[in-house]
Design a protein around this motif. Structure first.
Motif, PDB file in Angstrom:
ATOM      1  N   ASP A 142       0.873  -1.163   0.000  1.00 11.69           N
ATOM      2  CA  ASP A 142       0.000   0.000   0.000  1.00 11.69           C
ATOM      3  C   ASP A 142       0.915   1.219   0.000  1.00 11.69           C
ATOM      4  N   ILE A 143       1.421   1.526  -1.183  1.00 11.98           N
ATOM      5  CA  ILE A 143       2.399   2.609  -1.338  1.00 11.98           C
ATOM      6  C   ILE A 143       1.640   3.904  -1.621  1.00 11.98           C
ATOM      7  N   PRO A 144       1.945   4.984  -0.900  1.00 18.00           N
ATOM      8  CA  PRO A 144       1.214   6.247  -1.067  1.00 18.00           C
ATOM      9  C   PRO A 144       1.275   6.801  -2.498  1.00 18.00           C
ATOM     10  N   ALA A 170       7.390   4.516  -7.659  1.00 16.62           N
ATOM     11  CA  ALA A 170       7.886   3.382  -6.873  1.00 16.62           C
ATOM     12  C   ALA A 170       6.841   2.275  -6.838  1.00 16.62           C
ATOM     13  N   ARG A 171       5.568   2.643  -6.723  1.00 16.28           N
ATOM     14  CA  ARG A 171       4.490   1.650  -6.707  1.00 16.28           C
ATOM     15  C   ARG A 171       4.455   0.875  -8.023  1.00 16.28           C
ATOM     16  N   GLN A 172       4.572   1.596  -9.130  1.00 11.44           N
ATOM     17  CA  GLN A 172       4.588   0.938 -10.435  1.00 11.44           C
ATOM     18  C   GLN A 172       5.816   0.042 -10.584  1.00 11.44           C
ATOM     19  N   ILE A 184      13.766  -5.634  -3.166  1.00  9.68           N
ATOM     20  CA  ILE A 184      12.913  -4.787  -4.018  1.00  9.68           C
ATOM     21  C   ILE A 184      12.463  -3.549  -3.239  1.00  9.68           C
ATOM     22  N   GLY A 185      11.997  -3.752  -2.016  1.00  9.98           N
ATOM     23  CA  GLY A 185      11.546  -2.623  -1.194  1.00  9.98           C
ATOM     24  C   GLY A 185      12.659  -1.634  -0.923  1.00  9.98           C
ATOM     25  N   ILE A 193       5.408  -2.561   2.350  1.00 10.21           N
ATOM     26  CA  ILE A 193       5.208  -3.909   1.802  1.00 10.21           C
ATOM     27  C   ILE A 193       5.112  -4.913   2.945  1.00 10.21           C
ATOM     28  N   ARG A 194       4.128  -5.799   2.863  1.00 11.60           N
ATOM     29  CA  ARG A 194       3.931  -6.836   3.884  1.00 11.60           C
ATOM     30  C   ARG A 194       3.917  -8.213   3.214  1.00 11.60           C
TER      31      ARG A 194
END
Length: 181
Positions: free
Chosen positions: A109-111, A117-119, A151-152, A161-162
């Motif tokens: 759940d990236i802001p 970064a989410r992509q 990756i994170g 990331i969880r």
């Protein structure tokens, strides 16, 4: 020295610097150049090609000489980011010989402010072998913490990331088929 494709020397130099932390180049004694052992140059032309690559990397701001006299080169922040992207290209989740019958759900759940970064995380998860479960949830039957951490960290979003380990998931038959289990 084998024939390297374009940017192959750059990738090797940056990856070596990322792993080892430094390389040394003894310009006065060409046979003492530590980086050459990775390339095995056979003649002066090949040694010159490697030196030119180092000069180009330095000009691009990807590496810097630690001290003018000692010949040690280290990564800059920009160089480290590029080296990590190169390493990311080679990252894959290792398959187990015998499946432990557990699923790994990777959720993020990236802001919105970190949309790029989410992509990138979305793309990287697919690339390493995860499969979409839902919009920002991926699934894999194999342990992947090390790869997810990398990756994170690469994209600076590990805190979003969880990883959930589950024994049963709904619709597991189709995923078993996708992963060949």
């Amino acid at each position: 020295m084998k024939k390297f494709k374009r940017n192959a020397i750059t990738k090797i130099v940056l990856s070596t610097l990322l792993a080892v932390g430094f390389i040394t180049v003894a310009l006065a004694a060409p046979n003492a150049v530590q980086i050459f052992k990775y390339f095995k140059p056979k003649n002066a032309y090949e040694r010159e090609r490697i030196k030119n690559s180092l000069t180009r990397l330095q000009r691009q701001g990807l590496i810097k000489q630690r001290d003018r006299m000692d010949g040690y080169f280290v990564l800059t922040a920009e160089g480290k980011a590029k080296a990590m992207r190169y390493r990311l290209e080679d990252t894959k989740i290792q398959k187990q010989k015998k499946w432990d019958r557990k699923w790994r759900l990777v959720m993020f759940d990236i802001p919105q402010e970190k949309q790029k970064a989410r992509q990138a995380v979305n793309f990287a998860l697919k690339k390493i072998g995860c499969v979409h479960y839902q919009k920002s949830v991926f699934i894999t039957p194999f342990p992947c913490k090390k790869e997810i951490d990398f990756i994170g960290d690469t994209f600076g979003v590990r805190e979003y990331i969880r990883i959930v380990v589950a024994e049963n998931i709904e619709g597991s038959t189709s995923f078993k088929n996708k992963f060949g289990l």
